[in-house]
Design a protein around this motif. Structure first.
Motif, short mmCIF file in Angstrom:
data_model
loop_
_atom_site.label_atom_id
_atom_site.label_comp_id
_atom_site.label_asym_id
_atom_site.label_seq_id
_atom_site.Cartn_x
_atom_site.Cartn_y
_atom_site.Cartn_z
N LEU A 49 26.81 -4.15 26.91
CA LEU A 49 27.22 -4.11 25.51
C LEU A 49 26.78 -5.38 24.77
CD1 LEU A 49 30.79 -2.54 25.70
CD2 LEU A 49 28.73 -1.54 24.70
N PHE A 50 26.96 -6.54 25.39
CA PHE A 50 26.53 -7.79 24.77
C PHE A 50 25.03 -7.78 24.50
CE2 PHE A 50 24.56 -11.94 25.24
CZ PHE A 50 25.16 -12.63 24.20
N VAL A 71 17.95 -9.15 11.85
CA VAL A 71 17.51 -10.44 11.30
C VAL A 71 16.00 -10.42 11.06
CG1 VAL A 71 17.22 -12.90 11.83
CG2 VAL A 71 19.43 -11.78 12.21
N VAL A 72 15.22 -9.90 12.01
CA VAL A 72 13.77 -9.85 11.85
C VAL A 72 13.39 -8.96 10.67
CG1 VAL A 72 11.62 -9.06 12.93
CG2 VAL A 72 13.24 -10.45 14.23
N ILE A 108 20.51 -7.47 20.78
CA ILE A 108 19.22 -6.90 20.36
C ILE A 108 19.32 -6.32 18.96
CG2 ILE A 108 17.58 -5.02 20.83
CD1 ILE A 108 18.07 -5.61 23.84
N LEU A 109 20.39 -5.61 18.66
CA LEU A 109 20.57 -5.03 17.33
C LEU A 109 20.63 -6.11 16.25
CD1 LEU A 109 23.09 -2.14 18.05
CD2 LEU A 109 20.66 -1.94 17.44
N ILE A 110 21.31 -7.21 16.55
CA ILE A 110 21.38 -8.32 15.59
C ILE A 110 20.00 -8.93 15.39
CG2 ILE A 110 22.25 -10.68 15.27
CD1 ILE A 110 24.89 -9.69 16.57
#
Length: 73
Positions: free
Chosen positions: A51-52, A63-64, A57-59
């Motif tokens: 989960l972390f 951001v990118v 990865i989603l964050i």
């Protein structure tokens, strides 16, 4: 003031999350690491780690994309 933690007690959800974050940054204390290995469930740590990683990865993707959309204007 919080009560002292019992090292012979199974870690709760908050302690599992904190241990996962500490492991991600490489700052886990030897006392907590020992508690995790002695009394923790491997499944709980695997789920927490997956989960972390997914959230991280989603964050990063967000951001990118945000930076690229700002650079294209």
């Amino acid at each position: 003031m919080s009560a002292p933690e019992d090292p012979d007690k199974k870690p709760n959800l908050f302690q599992i999350i904190i241990s996962t974050l500490a492991a991600a940054f490489g700052v886990q204390s030897s006392k907590n690491r020992e508690r995790d290995f002695k009394h923790g469930s491997i499944a709980a740590y695997i789920i927490s780690g997956v989960l972390f990683t997914a959230i991280f990865i989603l964050i990063m993707v967000f951001v990118v994309r945000l930076v690229l959309s700002q650079a294209g204007q």
